[in-house]
Scaffold this active site. Structure first.
Site, short mmCIF file in Angstrom:
data_model
loop_
_atom_site.label_atom_id
_atom_site.label_comp_id
_atom_site.label_asym_id
_atom_site.label_seq_id
_atom_site.Cartn_x
_atom_site.Cartn_y
_atom_site.Cartn_z
N HIS A 1 -7.53 7.74 11.32
CA HIS A 1 -7.09 6.18 11.11
C HIS A 1 -5.38 6.23 11.10
O HIS A 1 -5.16 5.05 10.90
CB HIS A 1 -7.98 5.41 10.15
CG HIS A 1 -9.44 5.33 10.51
ND1 HIS A 1 -10.33 4.88 9.41
CD2 HIS A 1 -9.92 5.52 11.51
CE1 HIS A 1 -11.37 4.70 10.02
NE2 HIS A 1 -11.16 5.39 11.28
N ASP B 1 -3.59 7.34 3.13
CA ASP B 1 -2.75 7.50 2.05
C ASP B 1 -1.95 8.74 2.03
O ASP B 1 -1.03 8.87 1.15
CB ASP B 1 -3.45 7.34 0.89
CG ASP B 1 -4.78 8.38 0.63
OD1 ASP B 1 -4.60 9.49 1.02
OD2 ASP B 1 -5.78 7.86 0.17
N ARG C 1 1.08 -1.17 0.16
CA ARG C 1 0.05 0.08 0.01
C ARG C 1 0.79 1.39 -0.03
O ARG C 1 0.66 2.18 -0.77
CB ARG C 1 -0.94 -0.13 1.00
CG ARG C 1 -2.17 -1.18 1.11
CD ARG C 1 -3.14 -0.89 2.14
NE ARG C 1 -3.85 0.35 2.25
CZ ARG C 1 -4.55 0.62 2.98
NH1 ARG C 1 -4.55 -0.22 4.39
NH2 ARG C 1 -5.19 1.70 3.28
N CYS D 1 6.62 2.13 17.42
CA CYS D 1 7.10 0.90 18.31
C CYS D 1 5.80 0.17 18.54
O CYS D 1 4.77 0.82 19.01
CB CYS D 1 7.95 1.18 19.52
SG CYS D 1 8.61 -0.38 20.19
N GLN E 1 -10.61 9.65 7.04
CA GLN E 1 -10.41 8.28 7.41
C GLN E 1 -9.18 7.55 6.67
O GLN E 1 -8.73 6.60 6.93
CB GLN E 1 -11.64 7.42 7.33
CG GLN E 1 -12.85 7.55 8.26
CD GLN E 1 -14.06 7.06 7.51
OE1 GLN E 1 -14.29 6.03 7.88
NE2 GLN E 1 -14.61 7.75 6.54
N ASN E 2 -8.73 8.59 5.63
CA ASN E 2 -7.62 7.67 4.63
C ASN E 2 -6.48 7.89 5.31
O ASN E 2 -5.97 8.97 6.03
CB ASN E 2 -7.68 8.59 3.44
CG ASN E 2 -9.34 8.42 2.58
OD1 ASN E 2 -9.78 7.52 3.01
ND2 ASN E 2 -9.47 9.35 1.73
N LEU F 1 -20.58 8.08 -4.54
CA LEU F 1 -20.85 7.35 -5.81
C LEU F 1 -22.35 6.81 -5.47
O LEU F 1 -23.23 6.74 -6.54
CB LEU F 1 -19.71 6.18 -6.37
CG LEU F 1 -18.94 6.46 -7.11
CD1 LEU F 1 -18.34 5.23 -7.63
CD2 LEU F 1 -19.54 7.18 -8.33
N GLU F 2 -22.69 5.99 -4.37
CA GLU F 2 -23.90 5.22 -3.99
C GLU F 2 -24.58 5.79 -2.93
O GLU F 2 -23.65 6.49 -1.95
CB GLU F 2 -23.61 3.94 -4.27
CG GLU F 2 -22.59 3.37 -3.42
CD GLU F 2 -22.16 2.01 -3.70
OE1 GLU F 2 -22.35 1.54 -4.78
OE2 GLU F 2 -21.42 1.59 -2.77
N THR G 1 -17.23 7.86 1.43
CA THR G 1 -17.27 6.91 2.56
C THR G 1 -18.65 6.04 2.59
O THR G 1 -19.64 6.71 2.53
CB THR G 1 -16.98 7.47 4.06
OG1 THR G 1 -17.08 6.60 4.84
CG2 THR G 1 -17.74 8.70 4.36
P1 OAD Z 1 -15.30 2.10 2.01
O1 OAD Z 1 -14.61 1.24 0.92
O2 OAD Z 1 -15.84 1.25 2.91
O3 OAD Z 1 -16.23 2.95 1.04
C1 OAD Z 1 -15.93 3.93 -0.08
C2 OAD Z 1 -17.25 4.68 -0.54
O4 OAD Z 1 -16.69 5.45 -1.60
C3 OAD Z 1 -18.00 3.38 -1.10
O5 OAD Z 1 -19.61 3.96 -0.77
C4 OAD Z 1 -18.07 4.11 -2.72
O6 OAD Z 1 -19.52 4.04 -3.11
C5 OAD Z 1 -17.51 5.51 -2.61
N1 OAD Z 1 -16.86 5.83 -3.95
C6 OAD Z 1 -15.99 5.08 -4.56
N2 OAD Z 1 -15.52 5.72 -5.66
C7 OAD Z 1 -15.81 7.12 -5.29
C8 OAD Z 1 -15.64 8.14 -5.88
N3 OAD Z 1 -14.81 8.48 -6.99
N4 OAD Z 1 -16.21 9.52 -5.71
C9 OAD Z 1 -17.16 9.51 -4.43
N5 OAD Z 1 -17.41 8.29 -3.79
C10 OAD Z 1 -16.85 7.14 -4.26
O7 OAD Z 1 -14.36 3.02 2.20
P2 OAD Z 1 -14.61 3.92 3.59
O8 OAD Z 1 -15.85 4.41 4.31
O9 OAD Z 1 -13.36 5.08 3.95
O10 OAD Z 1 -10.28 1.59 7.97
O11 OAD Z 1 -13.94 2.80 4.94
C11 OAD Z 1 -13.77 3.34 6.09
C12 OAD Z 1 -12.63 2.56 6.95
O12 OAD Z 1 -12.92 1.08 6.93
C13 OAD Z 1 -11.42 2.90 6.41
O13 OAD Z 1 -10.68 3.86 6.85
C14 OAD Z 1 -10.47 1.42 6.87
C15 OAD Z 1 -11.65 0.30 6.51
O14 OAD Z 1 -11.58 -0.63 7.44
C16 OAD Z 1 -9.08 1.00 8.49
O15 OAD Z 1 -8.25 0.25 7.79
C17 OAD Z 1 -8.47 1.56 9.72
#
Ligand code: OAD
Length: 248
Positions: free
Chosen positions: A117, A102, A67, A125, A99-100, A222-223, A196
């Protein structure tokens, strides 16, 4: 995409934005829960939990090293740039909570930033009481050798909040303080969530705290995610297209 009216951020208005993996999708970084997402290819218990790290630290370091490598090769997109631009306009009337992990928001220029996050390019450590502070680390650990702490010799680990771990209280406090200040100043408050799925707490619940503080709530995704009902205004579309119009 439906027409997007720009937010009214004039006067003393405050804006808090919460972002998730969807905001980085147009930069080429995989999301978690979409088709081909990271949690479709890996069991999160194995690579994103303290138990997984204890069982197989090499697997965990390989996962985060890949990653790191991918994220370093990606660039911020128009959504990240729109957020950095609106921060320049609003100054302390703006807060970005992500929450990202990156690092793309910082690379785009965002500074009033809470990385709820953790951060992919930071290690620490694994021994909780070690005095070594988390530090910037771009190293890749793809082979057999594992990185160890220079001070105590314990394994290093990625500075990421894993499943079963708590968020840093000071990070949540910055969000709470932002809401409290807006309330104290009787300032108009807007909460935007972008990209999200609303599946992970406590991040998904921050919209409710914002509503209690009197915020207008807007979703860009997106949805329709799990917590869509918490939002007054919903824009279905790509954040790289919607955010520049919304924040322009
Ligand atoms: P998810 O993968 O759960 O959700 C991503 C959301 O973004 C989905 O609802 C997609 O429809 C939407 N999406 C995708 N492409 C898009 C775009 N171009 N524009 C707008 N929306 C788009 O990701 P998170 O909600 O960020 O935690 O996940 C939350 C946490 O779960 C992460 O921080 C991670 C994970 O476990 C850890 O790893 C600590």
């Amino acid at each position: 995409m439906t027409p997007v009216a720009p937010l009214d951020l004039d006067g003393d208005a405050r804006l808090v934005v919460m972002t998730g993996a969807g905001v980085s999708a147009e930069s080429g970084i995989p999301t978690f829960r979409d088709a081909n997402g990271l949690w479709e290819q890996h069991r999160f218990e194995d690579v994103a939990s303290p138990e997984g790290f204890a069982a197989d630290p090499r697997l965990v370091w390989r996962f985060y090293s890949v990653r790191r490598e991918k994220a370093a090769a990606c660039a911020p997109n128009a959504g990240h740039v729109a957020l950095a631009d609106v921060e320049r306009r609003l100054g302390d009337r703006f807060l970005l909570v992500t929450q990202n992990v990156d690092g793309l928001h910082r690379r785009a220029g965002s500074r009033r930033l809470v990385e709820l996050h953790g951060n992919l390019f930071t290690s620490r450590c694994s021994r909780p009481r070690c005095t070594t502070a988390p530090f910037r680390d771009e190293a890749l650990h793809l082979g057999e050798a594992l990185p160890t702490c220079a001070a105590c010799g314990a394994l290093l680990r990625p500075h990421i909040v894993w499943f079963g771990e708590s968020l840093a209280p000071e990070d949540l406090q910055r969000f709470e303080d932002f809401l409290l200040t807006a309330r104290r100043d009787a300032a108009p408050l807007v909460y935007v969530a972008a990209g999200t799925s609303g599946a992970v707490q406590p991040a998904a619940g921050l919209v409710h705290a914002a509503r209690c503080a009197g915020a207008r709530t807007v979703l860009v995704n997106l949805e329709r995610p799990d917590n869509v009902d918490a939002f007054e205004r919903v824009h279905l579309g790509r954040s790289g297209e919607v955010l520049p119009r919304l924040l322009g």
